[in-house]
Design an enzyme around this catalytic site. Structure first.
Site, PDB file in Angstrom:
ATOM      1  N   LYS A   1       0.865  -1.176   0.000  1.00 32.75           N
ATOM      2  CA  LYS A   1       0.000   0.000   0.000  1.00 32.75           C
ATOM      3  C   LYS A   1       0.905   1.230   0.000  1.00 32.75           C
ATOM      4  O   LYS A   1       2.011   1.178   0.530  1.00 32.75           O
ATOM      5  CB  LYS A   1      -0.808  -0.093   1.288  1.00 32.75           C
ATOM      6  CG  LYS A   1      -1.599   1.091   1.688  1.00 32.75           C
ATOM      7  CD  LYS A   1      -2.427   0.743   2.918  1.00 32.75           C
ATOM      8  CE  LYS A   1      -3.682  -0.002   2.523  1.00 32.75           C
ATOM      9  NZ  LYS A   1      -4.606   0.688   1.636  1.00 32.75           N
TER      10      LYS A   1
ATOM     11  N   GLY B   1      -8.438   7.476  -0.636  1.00 31.82           N
ATOM     12  CA  GLY B   1      -7.782   8.656  -0.076  1.00 31.82           C
ATOM     13  C   GLY B   1      -6.470   8.367   0.620  1.00 31.82           C
ATOM     14  O   GLY B   1      -6.164   8.979   1.646  1.00 31.82           O
ATOM     15  N   LEU B   2      -5.698   7.423   0.064  1.00 32.98           N
ATOM     16  CA  LEU B   2      -4.374   7.083   0.584  1.00 32.98           C
ATOM     17  C   LEU B   2      -4.344   6.772   2.085  1.00 32.98           C
ATOM     18  O   LEU B   2      -3.487   7.269   2.814  1.00 32.98           O
ATOM     19  CB  LEU B   2      -3.367   8.212   0.270  1.00 32.98           C
ATOM     20  CG  LEU B   2      -2.999   8.424  -1.197  1.00 32.98           C
ATOM     21  CD1 LEU B   2      -2.183   9.712  -1.374  1.00 32.98           C
ATOM     22  CD2 LEU B   2      -2.223   7.236  -1.766  1.00 32.98           C
TER      23      LEU B   2
ATOM     24  N   CYS C   1      -1.787   8.980  -7.770  1.00 39.50           N
ATOM     25  CA  CYS C   1      -3.088   8.754  -7.124  1.00 39.50           C
ATOM     26  C   CYS C   1      -4.023   9.884  -7.568  1.00 39.50           C
ATOM     27  O   CYS C   1      -3.697  11.055  -7.410  1.00 39.50           O
ATOM     28  CB  CYS C   1      -2.944   8.762  -5.608  1.00 39.50           C
ATOM     29  SG  CYS C   1      -4.542   8.735  -4.785  1.00 39.50           S
TER      30      CYS C   1
ATOM     31  N   ILE D   1      -0.315   1.721 -15.655  1.00 42.91           N
ATOM     32  CA  ILE D   1      -0.842   3.011 -15.242  1.00 42.91           C
ATOM     33  C   ILE D   1      -1.484   2.923 -13.855  1.00 42.91           C
ATOM     34  O   ILE D   1      -1.795   1.829 -13.388  1.00 42.91           O
ATOM     35  CB  ILE D   1      -1.934   3.513 -16.240  1.00 42.91           C
ATOM     36  CG1 ILE D   1      -3.038   2.455 -16.367  1.00 42.91           C
ATOM     37  CG2 ILE D   1      -1.337   3.864 -17.568  1.00 42.91           C
ATOM     38  CD1 ILE D   1      -4.211   2.824 -17.251  1.00 42.91           C
ATOM     39  N   ASN D   2      -1.717   4.067 -13.239  1.00 41.22           N
ATOM     40  CA  ASN D   2      -2.581   4.108 -12.063  1.00 41.22           C
ATOM     41  C   ASN D   2      -4.029   4.173 -12.560  1.00 41.22           C
ATOM     42  O   ASN D   2      -4.273   4.103 -13.767  1.00 41.22           O
ATOM     43  CB  ASN D   2      -2.226   5.330 -11.195  1.00 41.22           C
ATOM     44  CG  ASN D   2      -2.600   5.116  -9.730  1.00 41.22           C
ATOM     45  OD1 ASN D   2      -3.668   4.601  -9.415  1.00 41.22           O
ATOM     46  ND2 ASN D   2      -1.712   5.515  -8.831  1.00 41.22           N
TER      47      ASN D   2
END
Lengths: 259, 279
Positions: free
Chosen positions: B22, B49-50, B105, B166-167
């Site tokens: 993560k 949201g990280l 992100c 890719i993200n």
């Protein structure tokens, strides 16, 4: 599809000063112990075990513990909430003589399990543990099933005085149960496992969740067991080798929080 | 399932060659309220949201994982090069084998894509991290850019060892009954099947323009998907949403599918396939 379906609240029942039941139309079979993700629009989405599992109408029963449950508590008939699920495995009843032990709001999940067991003519003993008599709910509902019911209160205001695990200890010693099902505070369930005399055991765990469908890993315990997918009900073999059980959970950030 | 040591170990035991953690920041971060992850017709939409326990708390997870000799790529996010360097050094000290710099992100203010859209910043962060560490560095970039080649070039100029592309793709779902976006953050990132052609295109474009190793990611659920990414120019891949579509053992399944494809096409070494679509 794991995308909330918006439904209108059909009925609300106030169970105690801070415990409420909300019922809604929802077709489909549900195994006692499974849960829904309940979306309270603009507030939050939280996992909640199913407390009523009639063919067409389902219900959830919850206590105010934070912002989301407070908002949910204040909703009225006709208000809209989002539902997705059911998720998780649910209880799987083994044998002809079972013991169900619920602590606090764990009663919400135990009630449909008791009803389902009694429908199958399984001899069922139920222990409900609460802090005081004002926190007790579903007493009549469980009596109606014909199960042997015992209540404990921490302060002795009703039934047995003391922790439900103390009550359970005597009852386990004086009976021959095939299985114990439990839902409630994790420390209570851990204590119960210790005194379970190697009887087949299933406990329903609660963890902070995000997806509910086994992808994000937020609710994992032990060696990557997803409470939303492999759980929320785990048996004694798994619980005994899961170091988290009764020791810590994780908050929204993933930080360990001791019980 | 990249949150804790136990989960990452389970993924590794199901056939993954390495684990990307993560994305970890300096301090514990709760992320957004739910709903944060939902399924749509052709993919998964999320805006978590990280959330992460912070670099200090994450130490235990890495040390536990290291005991099982699992190759770890530590993913980190920061708001500037100083934060990235601090995180990178800590991750290296914990013993990770490589670093992934999350500059893509799409749903966290002040982080991720807000940094990863600026070629100068990407170059500066990458070079600062590279100078202060000794392990390979991969830069994860976003498809939500018109200048994806410029960004990949900046990473290369900053001496990145590879690009991860890719993200997720910026997206939204509105509930018709409530007339509001479902995710609490409103906008999220789309992953899963639907974004695979976008990932393939990005990998192809990077390979066409820049000489750098590429880790392909986006919508991989089958062995054929991996082979397609290899043909576009990737030499490794990442899998996330595939865990939902095919189970935790998706890694084993995909490996077997790759092997049968290679057999039926008389390919002995998968590296023969890297970038073949460019000829």
């Amino acid at each position: 599809m794991n995308n909330p379906k918006v439904i209108e609240i059909l009925e609300t029942i106030t169970e105690t000063t801070d415990v409420k039941t909300i019922k809604f139309d929802f077709e489909g079979d549900i195994i006692p112990g499974q849960f829904f993700m309940i979306w309270i629009p603009n507030i939050d989405e939280i996992p909640m075990s199913v407390s009523y599992i009639d063919k067409k109408v389902k219900g959830i029963t919850f206590k105010i513990v934070g912002n989301a449950t407070k908002e949910l508590f204040n909703l009225k008939v006709g208000d809209k909430i989002g539902i997705r699920g059911p998720y998780g495995n649910g209880f799987s009843i083994i044998g002809n003589n079972i013991l169900c032990v619920a602590g606090g709001t764990g009663i919400a999940m135990i009630a449909p399990s008791v009803e389902s067991a009694k429908k199958r003519n399984i001899n069922t003993t139920v222990l409900l543990g609460v802090k005081n008599k004002n926190e007790l709910f579903f007493e009549n509902r469980i009596k109606k099933t014909g199960a042997n019911l015992f209540v404990s209160t921490d302060d002795g205001s009703y039934g047995y005085k003391g922790f439900v695990t103390s009550l359970a200890k005597d009852i386990i010693l004086n009976n021959k149960f095939d299985q114990i099902l439990t839902c409630g505070p994790e420390l209570m369930m851990k204590k119960l496992l210790e005194i379970s005399n190697n009887i087949s055991f299933q406990a329903s765990l609660e963890r902070y969740m995000k997806c509910g469908f086994g992808l994000c890993g937020q609710c994992c315990i032990g060696k990557g067991l997803r409470v939303c997918k492999e759980g929320p009900v785990f048996d004694e073999t798994t619980l005994k080798k899961t170091e988290d059980f009764g020791v810590y959970k994780r908050d929204a950030s993933g930080t360990k929080i001791k019980f | 399932m990249d949150e804790d040591a136990g989960s990452m170990e389970r993924i590794f035991n199901n056939g993954a060659g390495a684990i990307v953690t993560k994305s970890i920041g300096l301090k514990p971060r709760d992320g957004y309220p739910n709903p944060t992850i939902i399924e749509l017709e052709h993919g998964i939409l999320n805006a978590v949201g990280l959330p992460n326990p912070g670099i200090e708390n994450f130490k235990d997870e890495i040390l536990t994982l290291k005991k099982s000799n699992i190759p770890i790529i530590g993913s980190i996010f920061g708001s500037d090069s100083k934060e990235f360097v601090t995180l990178a050094k800590k991750m290296q000290n914990y013993g990770v084998n490589a670093l992934e710099l999350n500059m893509s992100c799409p749903h966290a203010k002040g982080y991720g894509l807000e940094i990863g859209c600026d070629p100068d910043l990407v170059k500066e962060i990458t070079s600062q991290v590279k100078k202060s560490t000794k392990i390979p560095i991969f830069v994860k970039i976003s498809p939500n850019l018109s200048n994806i080649i410029d960004i990949a070039k900046s990473a290369k100029e900053g001496n990145a060892d590879g690009i991860v592309a890719i993200n997720t793709v910026k997206a939204m779902k509105i509930n018709l009954e409530l007339k509001i976006p479902v995710l609490s953050n409103k906008i999220g990132g789309y992953s899963g099947n639907a974004i695979k052609p976008i990932g393939i295109r990005c990998v192809y474009e990077i390979k066409e323009n820049i000489d750098i190793q590429i880790i392909g990611v986006g919508g991989i659920t089958t062995g054929n998907d991996v082979i397609e990414y290899f043909m576009a120019g990737a030499s490794a891949v990442q899998i996330g949403s595939g865990i939902y579509y095919r189970g935790v053992d998706v890694f084993k399944k995909i490996k077997n599918e790759i092997i049968s494809w290679m057999k039926s096409h008389n390919i002995d070494n998968i590296s023969e396939l890297i970038g073949v679509a460019h000829k």
